[in-house]
Design a protein around this motif. Structure first.
Motif, PDB file in Angstrom:
ATOM      1  N   MET A 170       0.940  -1.182   0.353  1.00 59.40           N
ATOM      2  CA  MET A 170       0.028   0.421   0.030  1.00 59.40           C
ATOM      3  C   MET A 170       1.175   1.079   0.114  1.00 59.40           C
ATOM      4  SD  MET A 170      -1.683   2.452   2.155  1.00 59.40           S
ATOM      5  CE  MET A 170      -1.366   1.348   3.717  1.00 59.40           C
ATOM      6  N   LYS A 171       0.836   2.203  -1.315  1.00 57.64           N
ATOM      7  CA  LYS A 171       1.600   3.073  -1.005  1.00 57.64           C
ATOM      8  C   LYS A 171       0.783   4.642  -0.351  1.00 57.64           C
ATOM      9  CE  LYS A 171       5.338   1.541  -3.203  1.00 57.64           C
ATOM     10  NZ  LYS A 171       6.708   1.296  -2.714  1.00 57.64           N
ATOM     11  N   ILE A 172       1.321   5.638  -0.051  1.00 54.19           N
ATOM     12  CA  ILE A 172       0.801   6.391   0.465  1.00 54.19           C
ATOM     13  C   ILE A 172       1.902   7.055   0.008  1.00 54.19           C
ATOM     14  CG2 ILE A 172       0.162   8.301   2.270  1.00 54.19           C
ATOM     15  CD1 ILE A 172      -0.879   6.262   3.779  1.00 54.19           C
ATOM     16  N   ALA A 173       1.343   8.967  -0.532  1.00 59.02           N
ATOM     17  CA  ALA A 173       1.887   9.839  -1.717  1.00 59.02           C
ATOM     18  C   ALA A 173       1.639  11.050  -1.195  1.00 59.02           C
ATOM     19  CB  ALA A 173       1.879  10.043  -2.657  1.00 59.02           C
ATOM     20  N   VAL A 174       2.963  12.027  -0.996  1.00 58.35           N
ATOM     21  CA  VAL A 174       2.690  13.443  -0.033  1.00 58.35           C
ATOM     22  C   VAL A 174       3.197  13.984  -0.924  1.00 58.35           C
ATOM     23  CG1 VAL A 174       2.708  14.732   2.291  1.00 58.35           C
ATOM     24  CG2 VAL A 174       2.504  12.519   2.296  1.00 58.35           C
ATOM     25  N   THR A 175       1.721  14.582  -1.430  1.00 58.46           N
ATOM     26  CA  THR A 175       2.832  16.214  -2.508  1.00 58.46           C
ATOM     27  C   THR A 175       3.245  17.592  -1.636  1.00 58.46           C
ATOM     28  OG1 THR A 175       0.608  17.543  -2.084  1.00 58.46           O
ATOM     29  CG2 THR A 175       0.595  16.302  -4.005  1.00 58.46           C
ATOM     30  N   GLY A 176       3.873  18.171  -2.056  1.00 58.54           N
ATOM     31  CA  GLY A 176       4.303  19.724  -1.134  1.00 58.54           C
ATOM     32  C   GLY A 176       5.204  18.969   0.050  1.00 58.54           C
ATOM     33  N   ALA A 177       5.864  17.099   0.097  1.00 57.19           N
ATOM     34  CA  ALA A 177       6.519  17.046   0.914  1.00 57.19           C
ATOM     35  C   ALA A 177       7.414  17.904   1.491  1.00 57.19           C
ATOM     36  CB  ALA A 177       6.773  15.580   0.884  1.00 57.19           C
ATOM     37  N   THR A 178       8.840  19.223   1.002  1.00 57.28           N
ATOM     38  CA  THR A 178       9.432  19.335   1.449  1.00 57.28           C
ATOM     39  C   THR A 178       9.236  20.254   2.299  1.00 57.28           C
ATOM     40  OG1 THR A 178      10.088  20.272  -1.072  1.00 57.28           O
ATOM     41  CG2 THR A 178      11.311  18.960  -0.025  1.00 57.28           C
ATOM     42  N   GLY A 179       7.378  20.982   1.640  1.00 60.54           N
ATOM     43  CA  GLY A 179       6.650  22.031   2.969  1.00 60.54           C
ATOM     44  C   GLY A 179       7.287  21.694   4.201  1.00 60.54           C
ATOM     45  N   ASN A 192       2.539  23.192 -11.820  1.00 58.23           N
ATOM     46  CA  ASN A 192       2.675  23.375 -12.973  1.00 58.23           C
ATOM     47  C   ASN A 192       2.935  23.302 -13.784  1.00 58.23           C
ATOM     48  OD1 ASN A 192       1.592  25.767 -11.210  1.00 58.23           O
ATOM     49  ND2 ASN A 192       3.380  26.453 -11.191  1.00 58.23           N
ATOM     50  N   GLN A 193       3.485  21.934 -13.871  1.00 59.28           N
ATOM     51  CA  GLN A 193       3.900  20.833 -14.987  1.00 59.28           C
ATOM     52  C   GLN A 193       3.482  20.107 -14.720  1.00 59.28           C
ATOM     53  OE1 GLN A 193       8.221  20.749 -14.985  1.00 59.28           O
ATOM     54  NE2 GLN A 193       8.642  22.074 -13.532  1.00 59.28           N
ATOM     55  N   ILE A 194       2.497  19.766 -15.938  1.00 56.72           N
ATOM     56  CA  ILE A 194       1.555  18.643 -15.865  1.00 56.72           C
ATOM     57  C   ILE A 194       1.866  17.231 -16.361  1.00 56.72           C
ATOM     58  CG2 ILE A 194      -0.757  17.895 -17.846  1.00 56.72           C
ATOM     59  CD1 ILE A 194      -1.926  21.033 -17.744  1.00 56.72           C
ATOM     60  N   GLU A 195       2.507  17.617 -16.918  1.00 57.39           N
ATOM     61  CA  GLU A 195       2.868  16.560 -17.651  1.00 57.39           C
ATOM     62  C   GLU A 195       4.249  15.507 -16.680  1.00 57.39           C
ATOM     63  OE1 GLU A 195       4.313  19.519 -18.572  1.00 57.39           O
ATOM     64  OE2 GLU A 195       6.816  19.314 -18.176  1.00 57.39           O
ATOM     65  N   THR A 196       4.391  15.777 -15.666  1.00 51.49           N
ATOM     66  CA  THR A 196       5.355  15.875 -14.303  1.00 51.49           C
ATOM     67  C   THR A 196       3.563  14.716 -13.365  1.00 51.49           C
ATOM     68  OG1 THR A 196       4.932  17.428 -12.710  1.00 51.49           O
ATOM     69  CG2 THR A 196       6.985  17.260 -14.277  1.00 51.49           C
ATOM     70  N   LEU A 197       2.736  15.253 -13.524  1.00 57.64           N
ATOM     71  CA  LEU A 197       1.988  14.477 -12.900  1.00 57.64           C
ATOM     72  C   LEU A 197       1.711  13.043 -12.845  1.00 57.64           C
ATOM     73  CD1 LEU A 197      -0.425  18.264 -12.717  1.00 57.64           C
ATOM     74  CD2 LEU A 197       1.578  17.388 -11.655  1.00 57.64           C
ATOM     75  N   GLN A 198       0.699  12.911 -13.402  1.00 57.94           N
ATOM     76  CA  GLN A 198      -0.054  11.118 -13.369  1.00 57.94           C
ATOM     77  C   GLN A 198       1.578   9.871 -13.811  1.00 57.94           C
ATOM     78  OE1 GLN A 198      -2.254  10.283 -17.338  1.00 57.94           O
ATOM     79  NE2 GLN A 198      -1.988   8.163 -16.833  1.00 57.94           N
ATOM     80  N   PRO A 199       2.323  10.511 -14.470  1.00 60.57           N
ATOM     81  CA  PRO A 199       3.924   9.187 -13.975  1.00 60.57           C
ATOM     82  C   PRO A 199       3.803   9.323 -12.939  1.00 60.57           C
ATOM     83  CG  PRO A 199       4.412  11.017 -15.737  1.00 60.57           C
ATOM     84  CD  PRO A 199       3.180  10.979 -15.390  1.00 60.57           C
ATOM     85  N   ALA A 200       3.647  10.802 -11.748  1.00 60.21           N
ATOM     86  CA  ALA A 200       4.103  10.168 -10.145  1.00 60.21           C
ATOM     87  C   ALA A 200       2.676   9.938  -9.385  1.00 60.21           C
ATOM     88  CB  ALA A 200       4.713  11.652 -10.189  1.00 60.21           C
ATOM     89  N   LEU A 201       2.137   9.544 -10.414  1.00 61.14           N
ATOM     90  CA  LEU A 201       1.253   9.133  -9.330  1.00 61.14           C
ATOM     91  C   LEU A 201       0.992   7.830  -9.457  1.00 61.14           C
ATOM     92  CD1 LEU A 201      -1.769  12.082  -9.503  1.00 61.14           C
ATOM     93  CD2 LEU A 201      -0.417  11.301  -7.061  1.00 61.14           C
ATOM     94  N   GLU A 202       1.429   6.295 -10.687  1.00 59.59           N
ATOM     95  CA  GLU A 202       0.752   5.606 -11.104  1.00 59.59           C
ATOM     96  C   GLU A 202       1.265   4.988  -9.883  1.00 59.59           C
ATOM     97  OE1 GLU A 202       0.050   4.912 -13.463  1.00 59.59           O
ATOM     98  OE2 GLU A 202      -0.177   6.152 -15.188  1.00 59.59           O
ATOM     99  N   GLY A 203       0.818   4.268  -9.154  1.00 55.64           N
ATOM    100  CA  GLY A 203       0.403   2.895  -8.054  1.00 55.64           C
ATOM    101  C   GLY A 203       0.491   3.381  -6.725  1.00 55.64           C
ATOM    102  N   VAL A 204      -0.042   4.704  -6.850  1.00 55.45           N
ATOM    103  CA  VAL A 204      -0.456   5.041  -5.698  1.00 55.45           C
ATOM    104  C   VAL A 204      -1.489   5.083  -4.991  1.00 55.45           C
ATOM    105  CG1 VAL A 204      -0.415   7.171  -4.569  1.00 55.45           C
ATOM    106  CG2 VAL A 204       1.010   6.985  -5.731  1.00 55.45           C
ATOM    107  N   SER A 248      -7.281  15.595 -12.040  1.00 62.32           N
ATOM    108  CA  SER A 248      -7.205  14.367 -13.406  1.00 62.32           C
ATOM    109  C   SER A 248      -6.254  13.636 -13.339  1.00 62.32           C
ATOM    110  CB  SER A 248      -7.168  16.084 -15.015  1.00 62.32           C
ATOM    111  OG  SER A 248      -8.094  16.580 -13.965  1.00 62.32           O
ATOM    112  N   ALA A 249      -5.118  14.115 -13.000  1.00 63.37           N
ATOM    113  CA  ALA A 249      -4.064  13.042 -13.022  1.00 63.37           C
ATOM    114  C   ALA A 249      -4.402  12.324 -12.579  1.00 63.37           C
ATOM    115  CB  ALA A 249      -2.673  13.945 -12.728  1.00 63.37           C
ATOM    116  N   ALA A 250      -4.639  11.953 -10.906  1.00 63.99           N
ATOM    117  CA  ALA A 250      -5.409  11.159 -10.075  1.00 63.99           C
ATOM    118  C   ALA A 250      -6.335   9.793 -10.553  1.00 63.99           C
ATOM    119  CB  ALA A 250      -5.923  11.577  -8.491  1.00 63.99           C
ATOM    120  N   VAL A 251      -6.792  10.590 -11.484  1.00 62.56           N
ATOM    121  CA  VAL A 251      -8.061   9.600 -11.772  1.00 62.56           C
ATOM    122  C   VAL A 251      -7.222   9.043 -13.003  1.00 62.56           C
ATOM    123  CG1 VAL A 251     -10.332   9.634 -13.358  1.00 62.56           C
ATOM    124  CG2 VAL A 251      -9.680  11.578 -11.390  1.00 62.56           C
ATOM    125  N   LYS A 252      -6.586   9.571 -14.048  1.00 61.14           N
ATOM    126  CA  LYS A 252      -6.112   9.019 -15.313  1.00 61.14           C
ATOM    127  C   LYS A 252      -5.073   7.357 -13.971  1.00 61.14           C
ATOM    128  CE  LYS A 252      -5.796  12.346 -18.867  1.00 61.14           C
ATOM    129  NZ  LYS A 252      -5.851  14.223 -18.651  1.00 61.14           N
TER     130      LYS A 252
END
Ligand code: NAP
Length: 285
Positions: free
Chosen positions: A1-10, A55-67, A90-94
């Motif tokens: 079970m993989k948990i991902a956190v955005t803004g993780a360096t904040g 702001n870089q949409i191309e980074t989003l969906q690949p980073a969410l694979e398997g989450v 949108s990326a999370a849905v895809k």
């Protein structure tokens, strides 16, 4: 079970990762960051680091694979957050992410704070996405009042425009612990948590608490919204931030920082950290 956190360096993200690390194996945690150089310490702990820039949409969906569970920590660019959050969802849905928790704002659907607009819009995007979700409606951080604590103590004055508004703020640490617990337990039925500190305080009481901890005298000076705005601008704060801070204080006078909810202490299993405990921690840090 993989948990991902955005803004993780904040500041909040770092504490969420810390809280998760204490409860689940680090190999199950993914830190989503816009600057991987700032995240090397995560990799050293066995936490996977993935590039993720709203702001870089191309980074989003690949980073969410398997989450399996995603914490979307709201972005810090006020005015840009709706398109940024829309892109993430949108990326999370895809990427077929089944569960998202979102750090919203106390009473986001009814709050008069200017900040509420973007949070309410984001909640609606998530509700319409079909994803299972939890809304973590965080009230103000106590830390927001203590950013220049050394200066407050040396000057003996705490400035604000919140009058005798009662504020149930809590520490980032408590909000982070709540977020980690929600991510681990993934409560069903799409809950909305109104997250606020266990006890209310006014800014006069906060000044008194600073006085006690530092064994000195700090007086609360209540300014008009206009005067407070000028004072913050003269101190060098950018206008956008000044507007947010002043609006928050003005709304606090009308109860905008208050809630009857005990969701936060319930989620973390104990009373939240008091201003006195936090100020003592900051003093000794
Ligand atoms: P913070 O320390 O400023 O952290 C914000 C995080 O968002 C940082 O990690 C930042 O990345 C990341 N970020 C900003 N723009 C991004 C983008 N385009 N793409 C990907 N990541 C991006 O703020 P915080 O104290 O942790 O608070 C978390 C959030 O809560 C804030 O962003 C804001 O929405 C909200 N907030 C709440 C309160 C409150 O009192 N409840 C107060 C202030 C803010 P970097 O690490 O690379 O900078």
């Amino acid at each position: 079970m993989k948990i991902a956190v955005t803004g993780a360096t904040g500041q909040l993200g770092t504490l969420v990762i810390q809280a998760l690390s204490q409860q689940i194996p680090t190999k199950n945690i993914i830190a989503l960051v816009r600057d991987t150089h700032k995240a090397e310490h995560f990799a050293d702990q066995g936490i996977e680091v993935r590039l993720f820039d709203y702001n870089q949409i191309e980074t989003l969906q690949p980073a969410l694979e398997g989450v399996d569970r995603l914490l979307l920590i709201s972005g810090s660019e006020v005015g840009q957050r709706v398109p940024q959050h829309q892109a993430v969802i949108s990326a999370a849905v895809k990427a077929s992410v089944p569960y998202v928790a979102y750090t919203s704002l106390l009473h986001a659907d009814t709050s008069a704070l200017g900040l509420a607009t973007e949070h309410k819009a984001t909640e609606e995007i998530i509700q319409n996405s079909g994803l299972a979700y939890a809304f973590l409606r965080n009230n103000w951080y106590i830390e927001n009042y203590l950013g220049n604590l050394a200066h407050i103590v040396s000057e003996g004055k705490l400035y604000g425009a919140a009058g005798i508004g009662r504020i149930r703020a809590a520490s980032r640490q408590d909000y982070a612990q709540a977020a980690a617990n929600v991510l681990i337990n993934a409560p069903s039925n799409n809950p909305t948590y109104e997250l606020a500190g266990s006890a209310a305080f006014t800014l006069s009481e906060l000044a008194q608490t600073i006085s006690t901890v530092y064994n000195t005298t700090v007086e609360y000076i209540n300014l008009t919204a206009t005067d407070y705005s000028h004072a913050l601008s003269e101190a060098g704060l950018p206008q956008g931030l000044v507007d947010v801070i002043v609006d928050a204080d003005v709304q606090a006078t009308f109860g905008g920082m208050y809630s009857e909810s005990d969701d936060l202490s319930t989620l973390i299993g104990h009373e939240t950290m008091s201003p006195e405990q936090l100020i003592t921690q900051l003093k000794t840090a």
